[in-house]
Design an enzyme around this catalytic site. Structure first.
Site: not given
Length: 255
Positions: A130-131
């Protein structure tokens, strides 16, 4: 991965199906079992189900719910949420889950990837990254626990490390685009695709089949995942489980 896959992503909270925007304001959209039944009829390539509360609340997976989902599902099923041990991964696979998605548990325990791979097979382990852009310079940073914890690990270095130790697949999720239906973050996706050889699924931002077509044309055989696109319809986001028909899929795959 011989061809691209178009993959709906279902988020679960308190056993209900929800949809978020940038990991916030979860909106209830229905019953997950009913959604699985509808996706069965639409001959979905595969389905990803993520329980967004389990890791943040330090809870283990709801094996009873997952078993019901796996029994109902006629498509390959990937589950994520609360998985911390090889034993849990093995139990999920025994229940009928084809892929196990892990995130926060492997940030500082990369050896866990090896242990899970030994338990259920490398091809069954998916690392979720998750960025989002963070700080004054808006650099891509890695987050866990529903986007509430910024990790010190560089997401690109971490992706390379995961590849080197034998991850089966990466799920790259743009928090900035998640739920916006404004298109994928193809700057992020391009950097990941250029540096990696493992199978990758991209998630976050798809608002139309054109976004999926563009993703496949840009990056070749990849996983094109979406949440809002497959549970909402129209500008008012009426809840409607949907998926491209066989003719549309053919056009998306054969550009």
């Amino acid at each position: 991965m011989l061809r691209s896959r178009i993959t709906p992503v279902l988020l679960i909270r308190n056993n209900g199906l929800v949809k978020t925007v940038k990991f916030k304001t979860p909106k209830y959209v229905g019953d997950p079992l009913n959604a699985v039944r509808i996706f069965n009829e639409k001959e979905v390539d595969e389905l990803i189900v993520i329980d967004i509360d389990k890791s943040s609340k330090n809870q283990e997976p709801d094996f009873g719910l997952i078993e019901r989902l796996a029994i109902e599902s006629r498509m390959p099923l990937c589950y994520g949420g609360g998985i911390k041990t090889p034993e849990q991964a093995q139990k999920l696979v025994n229940l009928g889950v084809e892929k196990v998605a892990v995130s926060s548990a492997i940030i500082n325990e990369s050896n866990l990837v090896r242990e899970m791979s030994e338990a259920v097979g490398q091809q069954s382990i998916v690392a979720v990254l998750d960025i989002k852009k963070s700080g004054l310079l808006k650099k891509y940073r890695l987050f866990t626990l529903n986007g509430t914890k910024e990790e010190k690990r560089d997401p690109f270095d971490f992706a390379l490390e995961l590849q080197s130790i034998g991850i089966g697949e990466l799920l790259v999720n743009s928090i900035d685009q998640e739920g916006t239906m404004e298109g994928y973050d193809n700057k992020l996706n391009s950097k990941m695709r250029d540096m990696l050889d493992v199978p990758i699924t991209f998630l976050g931002g798809a608002g139309s089949l054109s976004d999926i077509k563009d993703l496949i044309e840009r990056f070749g055989p990849v996983g094109a995942a979406a949440g809002s696109l497959f549970v909402f319809k129209g500008k008012y986001r009426a809840v409607l489980i949907n998926y491209p028909n066989q003719a549309d899929k053919y056009l998306l795959y054969n550009h």
